[in-house]
Design a protein around this motif. Structure first.
Motif, PDB file in Angstrom:
ATOM      1  N   LEU A  84      -1.698  -7.271   9.788  1.00 41.77           N
ATOM      2  CA  LEU A  84      -1.208  -6.754   8.514  1.00 41.77           C
ATOM      3  C   LEU A  84      -0.363  -7.793   7.787  1.00 41.77           C
ATOM      4  CD1 LEU A  84      -0.260  -3.109   9.552  1.00 41.77           C
ATOM      5  CD2 LEU A  84      -2.102  -3.779   7.994  1.00 41.77           C
ATOM      6  N   ARG A  85       0.496  -8.468   8.522  1.00 43.76           N
ATOM      7  CA  ARG A  85       1.356  -9.472   7.890  1.00 43.76           C
ATOM      8  C   ARG A  85       0.535 -10.672   7.422  1.00 43.76           C
ATOM      9  NH1 ARG A  85       6.934  -8.500   8.572  1.00 43.76           N
ATOM     10  NH2 ARG A  85       7.395 -10.697   8.149  1.00 43.76           N
ATOM     11  N   GLU A  86      -0.558 -10.975   8.115  1.00 42.09           N
ATOM     12  CA  GLU A  86      -1.460 -12.024   7.642  1.00 42.09           C
ATOM     13  C   GLU A  86      -2.078 -11.649   6.301  1.00 42.09           C
ATOM     14  OE1 GLU A  86      -4.245 -12.460  10.795  1.00 42.09           O
ATOM     15  OE2 GLU A  86      -2.913 -13.674  12.061  1.00 42.09           O
ATOM     16  N   ALA A  87      -2.209 -10.336   6.066  1.00 42.22           N
ATOM     17  CA  ALA A  87      -2.740  -9.848   4.791  1.00 42.22           C
ATOM     18  C   ALA A  87      -1.631  -9.556   3.792  1.00 42.22           C
ATOM     19  CB  ALA A  87      -3.577  -8.594   5.029  1.00 42.22           C
ATOM     20  N   ASP A  88      -0.421 -10.042   4.064  1.00 48.50           N
ATOM     21  CA  ASP A  88       0.734  -9.887   3.181  1.00 48.50           C
ATOM     22  C   ASP A  88       1.222  -8.441   3.097  1.00 48.50           C
ATOM     23  OD1 ASP A  88       2.711 -11.103   1.600  1.00 48.50           O
ATOM     24  OD2 ASP A  88       1.706 -10.495  -0.238  1.00 48.50           O
ATOM     25  N   VAL A  89       0.958  -7.668   4.140  1.00 46.80           N
ATOM     26  CA  VAL A  89       1.567  -6.341   4.266  1.00 46.80           C
ATOM     27  C   VAL A  89       2.737  -6.497   5.221  1.00 46.80           C
ATOM     28  CG1 VAL A  89       1.234  -3.940   4.938  1.00 46.80           C
ATOM     29  CG2 VAL A  89      -0.652  -5.212   3.900  1.00 46.80           C
ATOM     30  N   LEU A  90       3.958  -6.466   4.703  1.00 49.71           N
ATOM     31  CA  LEU A  90       5.135  -6.844   5.483  1.00 49.71           C
ATOM     32  C   LEU A  90       5.699  -5.646   6.237  1.00 49.71           C
ATOM     33  CD1 LEU A  90       6.861  -9.261   2.948  1.00 49.71           C
ATOM     34  CD2 LEU A  90       5.188  -9.769   4.750  1.00 49.71           C
ATOM     35  N   VAL A  91       4.987  -5.233   7.273  1.00 47.06           N
ATOM     36  CA  VAL A  91       5.526  -4.183   8.135  1.00 47.06           C
ATOM     37  C   VAL A  91       6.648  -4.795   8.983  1.00 47.06           C
ATOM     38  CG1 VAL A  91       3.372  -2.884   8.237  1.00 47.06           C
ATOM     39  CG2 VAL A  91       3.783  -4.675   9.911  1.00 47.06           C
ATOM     40  N   ALA A 120      10.711  10.185  14.486  1.00 44.00           N
ATOM     41  CA  ALA A 120      11.496  10.346  13.266  1.00 44.00           C
ATOM     42  C   ALA A 120      12.548   9.247  13.131  1.00 44.00           C
ATOM     43  CB  ALA A 120      12.161  11.721  13.255  1.00 44.00           C
ATOM     44  N   ALA A 121      13.221   8.927  14.232  1.00 39.96           N
ATOM     45  CA  ALA A 121      14.246   7.884  14.184  1.00 39.96           C
ATOM     46  C   ALA A 121      13.639   6.530  13.840  1.00 39.96           C
ATOM     47  CB  ALA A 121      14.975   7.810  15.527  1.00 39.96           C
ATOM     48  N   THR A 122      12.479   6.226  14.401  1.00 40.38           N
ATOM     49  CA  THR A 122      11.833   4.942  14.128  1.00 40.38           C
ATOM     50  C   THR A 122      11.393   4.847  12.670  1.00 40.38           C
ATOM     51  OG1 THR A 122      11.055   4.835  16.423  1.00 40.38           O
ATOM     52  CG2 THR A 122       9.973   3.387  14.835  1.00 40.38           C
ATOM     53  N   VAL A 123      10.891   5.942  12.123  1.00 41.28           N
ATOM     54  CA  VAL A 123      10.503   5.945  10.707  1.00 41.28           C
ATOM     55  C   VAL A 123      11.699   5.599   9.828  1.00 41.28           C
ATOM     56  CG1 VAL A 123       9.785   7.417   8.787  1.00 41.28           C
ATOM     57  CG2 VAL A 123       8.555   7.527  10.966  1.00 41.28           C
ATOM     58  N   LEU A 124      12.841   6.233  10.075  1.00 38.76           N
ATOM     59  CA  LEU A 124      14.035   5.965   9.274  1.00 38.76           C
ATOM     60  C   LEU A 124      14.496   4.519   9.417  1.00 38.76           C
ATOM     61  CD1 LEU A 124      16.067   9.250   9.895  1.00 38.76           C
ATOM     62  CD2 LEU A 124      14.880   8.566   7.798  1.00 38.76           C
ATOM     63  N   ILE A 125      14.511   4.024  10.654  1.00 39.95           N
ATOM     64  CA  ILE A 125      14.952   2.641  10.885  1.00 39.95           C
ATOM     65  C   ILE A 125      14.022   1.652  10.180  1.00 39.95           C
ATOM     66  CG2 ILE A 125      15.229   0.866  12.653  1.00 39.95           C
ATOM     67  CD1 ILE A 125      16.155   3.133  14.546  1.00 39.95           C
ATOM     68  N   CYS A 126      12.719   1.886  10.263  1.00 43.13           N
ATOM     69  CA  CYS A 126      11.763   0.977   9.617  1.00 43.13           C
ATOM     70  C   CYS A 126      11.921   1.000   8.099  1.00 43.13           C
ATOM     71  CB  CYS A 126      10.335   1.360  10.004  1.00 43.13           C
ATOM     72  SG  CYS A 126       9.882   0.936  11.701  1.00 43.13           S
ATOM     73  N   MET A 127      12.189   2.175   7.530  1.00 41.25           N
ATOM     74  CA  MET A 127      12.372   2.264   6.077  1.00 41.25           C
ATOM     75  C   MET A 127      13.598   1.460   5.636  1.00 41.25           C
ATOM     76  SD  MET A 127      11.481   6.305   5.606  1.00 41.25           S
ATOM     77  CE  MET A 127      11.931   6.374   3.876  1.00 41.25           C
ATOM     78  N   VAL A 128      14.694   1.616   6.362  1.00 39.04           N
ATOM     79  CA  VAL A 128      15.916   0.886   6.011  1.00 39.04           C
ATOM     80  C   VAL A 128      15.722  -0.612   6.246  1.00 39.04           C
ATOM     81  CG1 VAL A 128      18.352   0.573   6.587  1.00 39.04           C
ATOM     82  CG2 VAL A 128      17.386   2.880   6.454  1.00 39.04           C
ATOM     83  N   TRP A 129      15.078  -0.962   7.338  1.00 38.60           N
ATOM     84  CA  TRP A 129      14.825  -2.376   7.674  1.00 38.60           C
ATOM     85  C   TRP A 129      14.030  -3.049   6.557  1.00 38.60           C
ATOM     86  CZ3 TRP A 129      15.698  -4.678  12.748  1.00 38.60           C
ATOM     87  CH2 TRP A 129      15.216  -5.986  12.865  1.00 38.60           C
ATOM     88  N   THR A 147       6.065   0.447   3.710  1.00 38.01           N
ATOM     89  CA  THR A 147       6.647   1.488   4.569  1.00 38.01           C
ATOM     90  C   THR A 147       5.613   2.557   4.892  1.00 38.01           C
ATOM     91  OG1 THR A 147       7.536   2.562   2.574  1.00 38.01           O
ATOM     92  CG2 THR A 147       9.028   1.156   3.839  1.00 38.01           C
ATOM     93  N   ALA A 148       4.743   2.879   3.946  1.00 45.20           N
ATOM     94  CA  ALA A 148       3.695   3.864   4.217  1.00 45.20           C
ATOM     95  C   ALA A 148       2.753   3.363   5.316  1.00 45.20           C
ATOM     96  CB  ALA A 148       2.914   4.167   2.937  1.00 45.20           C
ATOM     97  N   ILE A 149       2.377   2.093   5.259  1.00 39.57           N
ATOM     98  CA  ILE A 149       1.489   1.534   6.281  1.00 39.57           C
ATOM     99  C   ILE A 149       2.228   1.422   7.619  1.00 39.57           C
ATOM    100  CG2 ILE A 149       0.205  -0.541   6.940  1.00 39.57           C
ATOM    101  CD1 ILE A 149      -0.498  -0.912   3.994  1.00 39.57           C
TER     102      ILE A 149
END
Length: 305
Positions: A84-91, A120-129, A147-149
């Motif tokens: 994904l990051r190779e495709a410029d999707v910065l997860v 749920a906790a990981t979703v929140l952390i990833c959104m803030v990150w 964030t959706a991906i």
């Protein structure tokens, strides 16, 4: 997952010689490849090794299977995040992989509530990150898309994989339940490949996976139903009709899981998610059909058995 291959057209195959006098030395033999485009000997060797290893672990040290599967989930998540990051999707890779391990492992001590809480906790952390990964003075680019991906990837791999842990922890035959669903996925895979190569003429979804055929899908159904009847009756000592329901359900979701990954790889412009398994691709290329099958197996077996 390699199912339902439509045999390609036979190439002309006539040797060509250049005007400048091409060398007449015989070319080195290419590795034998299946009609699915894989190195067949390597694929068979890797598949048998993985299969025998998983059976031995589940039968003799079933709790070790959680560790083996956890490592596979971590590698698969890393493979997808890298592509994904190779495709410029910065997860956000670090919290995604670490949180994914929490989602997977917390099913062991805390059951479904541990899985949901970690998710749920990981979703929140990833959104803030992702919101602040370029600093406080720079607005993130493509925040909503990334964030959706990220949430999709978290649900696709660790969340679905966690149902294998929940299935394993079912008393008293959790290890046999996991073994049953893995056998049925293999039956679907083998049945689809054999029928597709021998009889495949009608593509199923050519816009996504041109090599899948309806004949191969029927072969998957036949093999998986037979496998379901045998495994549910002999291993789980349950009603044989549960095996039919499970076999049909796993063929449907395993095929859809394979198509989902095929579409993702098509959009990313890649053939495989990784290169770790010769003849197969990456770890994720082996888990694409297993992940949704783990959830459906947990649902069917906990409800009907």
């Amino acid at each position: 997952m390699t199912t339902a291959a439509v045999p390609p057209d036979t190439p002309a195959g006539a040797p060509s010689g250049g005007a400048g006098g091409a060398s007449n030395a015989p070319a080195a033999p290419a590795p034998r490849r299946s009609r699915a485009g894989r190195n067949l000997p390597a694929a068979l060797a890797v598949g048998l090794t993985l299969g025998i290893s998983c059976i031995a672990v589940l039968l003799f040290v079933p709790k070790v299977f959680i560790g083996v599967a956890g490592v596979a989930v971590g590698i698969a998540t890393w493979e997808v995040a890298k592509r994904l990051r190779e495709a410029d999707v910065l997860v956000p890779r670090a919290p995604l992989i670490a949180g994914g391990q929490a989602v997977f492992w917390l099913g062991w001590p805390f059951g479904a509530s541990g899985v949901v809480g970690a998710f749920a906790a990981t979703v929140l952390i990833c959104m803030v990150w992702r919101l602040f990964d370029h600093g406080l003075n720079t607005a993130p680019r493509n925040f909503l898309r990334d964030t959706a991906i990220t949430v999709f990837t978290l649900a696709w791999i660790p969340l679905l994989a966690s149902f294998a842990v929940l299935l394993l922890l079912e008393d008293p035959d959790g290890n046999l339940r996991v073994l049953t669903f893995m056998i049925l996925v293999v039956c679907s895979d083998v049945g689809g490949y054999v029928a597709g190569v021998l009889f495949g003429r009608h593509p199923m979804v050519p816009s996504i996976s041109p090599k899948k055929s309806w004949e191969g899908f029927c072969g998957s159904l036949v093999f998986a139903i037979i496998g379901g009847l045998l495994t549910v009756t002999l291993l789980l000592e349950a009603n044989s009709m549960v095996g039919v329901v499970l076999g049909v359900g796993l063929v449907v979701v395993a095929t859809l899981g394979d198509l989902i990954e095929s579409q993702i790889k098509r959009e990313l412009g890649i053939k495989d998610m990784g290169t770790m398994l010769p003849g197969h691709g990456g770890i994720m290329d082996r888990l694409d059909s297993m992940l949704p099958s783990a959830f459906v197996s947990w649902l069917v077996l906990t409800t009907l058995v």
